[in-house]
Design a protein around this motif. Structure first.
Motif, PDB file in Angstrom:
ATOM      1  N   VAL A 257       0.790  -1.192   0.069  1.00 36.02           N
ATOM      2  CA  VAL A 257      -0.062   0.129  -0.081  1.00 36.02           C
ATOM      3  C   VAL A 257       1.051   1.213  -0.127  1.00 36.02           C
ATOM      4  CG1 VAL A 257      -1.598   1.431   1.210  1.00 36.02           C
ATOM      5  CG2 VAL A 257      -2.012  -1.052   1.053  1.00 36.02           C
ATOM      6  N   ILE A 258       1.896   1.111   0.829  1.00 37.24           N
ATOM      7  CA  ILE A 258       2.894   2.563   1.003  1.00 37.24           C
ATOM      8  C   ILE A 258       3.478   2.632  -0.473  1.00 37.24           C
ATOM      9  CG2 ILE A 258       4.834   3.296   2.036  1.00 37.24           C
ATOM     10  CD1 ILE A 258       3.638   2.150   4.806  1.00 37.24           C
ATOM     11  N   ILE A 259       4.086   1.815  -1.058  1.00 33.21           N
ATOM     12  CA  ILE A 259       4.671   1.790  -2.138  1.00 33.21           C
ATOM     13  C   ILE A 259       3.769   2.355  -3.357  1.00 33.21           C
ATOM     14  CG2 ILE A 259       5.778   0.601  -4.017  1.00 33.21           C
ATOM     15  CD1 ILE A 259       6.936  -1.354  -1.695  1.00 33.21           C
ATOM     16  N   ARG A 260       2.495   1.835  -3.242  1.00 32.60           N
ATOM     17  CA  ARG A 260       1.562   2.211  -4.416  1.00 32.60           C
ATOM     18  C   ARG A 260       1.210   3.797  -4.079  1.00 32.60           C
ATOM     19  NH1 ARG A 260       2.852  -1.381  -7.857  1.00 32.60           N
ATOM     20  NH2 ARG A 260       2.218  -3.475  -7.192  1.00 32.60           N
ATOM     21  N   LEU A 261       1.033   4.189  -2.820  1.00 34.20           N
ATOM     22  CA  LEU A 261       0.731   5.586  -2.470  1.00 34.20           C
ATOM     23  C   LEU A 261       2.042   6.346  -2.866  1.00 34.20           C
ATOM     24  CD1 LEU A 261      -0.680   5.395   0.946  1.00 34.20           C
ATOM     25  CD2 LEU A 261      -1.930   5.898  -1.177  1.00 34.20           C
TER      26      LEU A 261
ATOM     27  N   TRP B 242      -7.019  16.417  -5.643  1.00 30.54           N
ATOM     28  CA  TRP B 242      -8.106  15.404  -6.277  1.00 30.54           C
ATOM     29  C   TRP B 242      -7.554  14.463  -6.902  1.00 30.54           C
ATOM     30  CZ3 TRP B 242     -11.344  14.583  -2.387  1.00 30.54           C
ATOM     31  CH2 TRP B 242     -12.016  15.539  -1.959  1.00 30.54           C
ATOM     32  N   ILE B 243      -6.861  14.750  -7.890  1.00 28.44           N
ATOM     33  CA  ILE B 243      -6.126  13.883  -9.081  1.00 28.44           C
ATOM     34  C   ILE B 243      -5.277  13.065  -8.529  1.00 28.44           C
ATOM     35  CG2 ILE B 243      -5.059  13.728 -11.372  1.00 28.44           C
ATOM     36  CD1 ILE B 243      -6.730  16.185 -12.037  1.00 28.44           C
ATOM     37  N   GLU B 244      -4.191  13.719  -7.456  1.00 29.46           N
ATOM     38  CA  GLU B 244      -3.233  12.898  -7.004  1.00 29.46           C
ATOM     39  C   GLU B 244      -3.983  12.148  -5.580  1.00 29.46           C
ATOM     40  OE1 GLU B 244       0.724  13.674  -3.982  1.00 29.46           O
ATOM     41  OE2 GLU B 244      -0.551  15.359  -4.716  1.00 29.46           O
ATOM     42  N   LEU B 245      -4.951  12.433  -5.105  1.00 30.13           N
ATOM     43  CA  LEU B 245      -5.485  11.451  -4.253  1.00 30.13           C
ATOM     44  C   LEU B 245      -6.173  10.216  -4.823  1.00 30.13           C
ATOM     45  CD1 LEU B 245      -6.533  10.833  -1.358  1.00 30.13           C
ATOM     46  CD2 LEU B 245      -8.587  12.156  -1.817  1.00 30.13           C
ATOM     47  N   ILE B 246      -6.942  10.492  -6.098  1.00 29.08           N
ATOM     48  CA  ILE B 246      -7.701   9.475  -6.934  1.00 29.08           C
ATOM     49  C   ILE B 246      -6.184   8.582  -7.591  1.00 29.08           C
ATOM     50  CG2 ILE B 246      -8.722   8.855  -9.043  1.00 29.08           C
ATOM     51  CD1 ILE B 246     -10.266  11.492  -8.336  1.00 29.08           C
TER      52      ILE B 246
ATOM     53  N   THR C 266       1.887   9.330  -5.971  1.00 29.52           N
ATOM     54  CA  THR C 266       2.456  10.653  -6.068  1.00 29.52           C
ATOM     55  C   THR C 266       3.366  10.945  -6.890  1.00 29.52           C
ATOM     56  OG1 THR C 266       2.037  10.638  -3.557  1.00 29.52           O
ATOM     57  CG2 THR C 266       3.432  12.432  -4.475  1.00 29.52           C
ATOM     58  N   LEU C 267       4.177   9.996  -7.383  1.00 22.96           N
ATOM     59  CA  LEU C 267       5.154  10.335  -8.597  1.00 22.96           C
ATOM     60  C   LEU C 267       4.640  10.312  -9.741  1.00 22.96           C
ATOM     61  CD1 LEU C 267       7.829   7.741  -7.353  1.00 22.96           C
ATOM     62  CD2 LEU C 267       8.081  10.206  -7.344  1.00 22.96           C
ATOM     63  N   VAL C 268       3.357   9.736 -10.059  1.00 18.58           N
ATOM     64  CA  VAL C 268       2.601   9.897 -11.527  1.00 18.58           C
ATOM     65  C   VAL C 268       2.110  11.142 -11.346  1.00 18.58           C
ATOM     66  CG1 VAL C 268       0.808   8.793 -12.729  1.00 18.58           C
ATOM     67  CG2 VAL C 268       2.347   7.408 -11.791  1.00 18.58           C
ATOM     68  N   ALA C 269       1.414  11.564 -10.259  1.00 16.46           N
ATOM     69  CA  ALA C 269       0.776  12.804 -10.331  1.00 16.46           C
ATOM     70  C   ALA C 269       1.905  14.034 -10.572  1.00 16.46           C
ATOM     71  CB  ALA C 269       0.287  13.081  -9.053  1.00 16.46           C
ATOM     72  N   GLY C 270       3.051  13.689 -10.204  1.00 16.73           N
ATOM     73  CA  GLY C 270       4.052  14.750 -10.276  1.00 16.73           C
ATOM     74  C   GLY C 270       4.557  14.908 -11.692  1.00 16.73           C
ATOM     75  N   ALA C 271       4.436  13.626 -12.132  1.00 18.12           N
ATOM     76  CA  ALA C 271       4.988  13.403 -13.630  1.00 18.12           C
ATOM     77  C   ALA C 271       4.054  14.180 -14.562  1.00 18.12           C
ATOM     78  CB  ALA C 271       5.266  12.037 -14.192  1.00 18.12           C
ATOM     79  N   LEU C 272       2.733  14.136 -14.092  1.00 20.60           N
ATOM     80  CA  LEU C 272       1.515  14.578 -14.879  1.00 20.60           C
ATOM     81  C   LEU C 272       1.361  16.344 -14.588  1.00 20.60           C
ATOM     82  CD1 LEU C 272      -1.118  11.773 -14.406  1.00 20.60           C
ATOM     83  CD2 LEU C 272       0.272  12.263 -16.502  1.00 20.60           C
ATOM     84  N   GLY C 273       1.722  16.678 -13.551  1.00 14.85           N
ATOM     85  CA  GLY C 273       2.120  18.109 -13.382  1.00 14.85           C
ATOM     86  C   GLY C 273       0.815  18.498 -12.576  1.00 14.85           C
ATOM     87  N   VAL C 274       0.109  17.450 -11.777  1.00 13.34           N
ATOM     88  CA  VAL C 274      -1.089  17.612 -11.171  1.00 13.34           C
ATOM     89  C   VAL C 274      -0.766  17.544  -9.608  1.00 13.34           C
ATOM     90  CG1 VAL C 274      -2.529  17.186 -13.048  1.00 13.34           C
ATOM     91  CG2 VAL C 274      -1.878  15.558 -11.420  1.00 13.34           C
TER      92      VAL C 274
ATOM     93  N   ALA D 183      -6.222   4.577  -6.370  1.00 10.84           N
ATOM     94  CA  ALA D 183      -6.154   3.547  -7.496  1.00 10.84           C
ATOM     95  C   ALA D 183      -4.999   2.599  -7.357  1.00 10.84           C
ATOM     96  CB  ALA D 183      -6.300   4.211  -8.876  1.00 10.84           C
ATOM     97  N   PHE D 184      -3.735   3.148  -7.262  1.00 10.00           N
ATOM     98  CA  PHE D 184      -2.453   2.521  -7.182  1.00 10.00           C
ATOM     99  C   PHE D 184      -2.483   1.532  -6.108  1.00 10.00           C
ATOM    100  CE2 PHE D 184      -0.716   5.370 -10.300  1.00 10.00           C
ATOM    101  CZ  PHE D 184       0.004   4.535 -11.132  1.00 10.00           C
ATOM    102  N   ALA D 185      -2.973   1.971  -4.837  1.00  7.76           N
ATOM    103  CA  ALA D 185      -3.195   1.340  -3.587  1.00  7.76           C
ATOM    104  C   ALA D 185      -4.151   0.198  -3.781  1.00  7.76           C
ATOM    105  CB  ALA D 185      -3.605   2.087  -2.457  1.00  7.76           C
ATOM    106  N   ALA D 186      -5.107   0.288  -4.446  1.00  7.32           N
ATOM    107  CA  ALA D 186      -6.175  -0.622  -4.709  1.00  7.32           C
ATOM    108  C   ALA D 186      -5.640  -1.802  -5.446  1.00  7.32           C
ATOM    109  CB  ALA D 186      -7.477  -0.299  -5.233  1.00  7.32           C
ATOM    110  N   VAL D 187      -4.893  -1.322  -6.723  1.00  9.49           N
ATOM    111  CA  VAL D 187      -4.117  -2.421  -7.328  1.00  9.49           C
ATOM    112  C   VAL D 187      -3.166  -3.350  -6.324  1.00  9.49           C
ATOM    113  CG1 VAL D 187      -2.509  -2.736  -9.280  1.00  9.49           C
ATOM    114  CG2 VAL D 187      -4.586  -1.185  -9.597  1.00  9.49           C
ATOM    115  N   GLY D 188      -2.523  -2.517  -5.675  1.00  9.11           N
ATOM    116  CA  GLY D 188      -1.236  -3.067  -4.832  1.00  9.11           C
ATOM    117  C   GLY D 188      -2.140  -4.247  -3.834  1.00  9.11           C
TER     118      GLY D 188
END
Length: 64
Positions: free
Chosen positions: A13-17, A37-41, A21-29, A45-50
């Motif tokens: 879960v922690i790794i996915r969180l 909200w986009i970062e939280l979503i 955050t890294l993906v949100a940073g790469a997308l600029g959001v 989503a990544f935590a759920a997959v994990g």
């Protein structure tokens, strides 16, 4: 002390969180005014997959 299965679950879960955050940073959001909200979503989503991956890897255990 937590069992290895529980520790692996929380680590996933922690790794996915962090990945969210890294993906949100790469997308600029990752830096918006107000709640990100986009970062939280993405994090959820990544935590759920994990969680699904860890749960599937451990499978169902029967108790006899």
């Amino acid at each position: 002390m937590a069992s290895p299965g529980i520790s692996g679950f929380f680590a996933a879960v922690i790794i996915r969180l962090v990945l969210g955050t890294l993906v949100a940073g790469a997308l600029g959001v990752d830096e918006t005014s107000g709640i990100d909200w986009i970062e939280l979503i993405l994090q959820v989503a990544f935590a759920a997959v994990g969680v699904a991956i860890v749960a599937g890897a451990h499978g169902r255990r029967r108790v006899r």
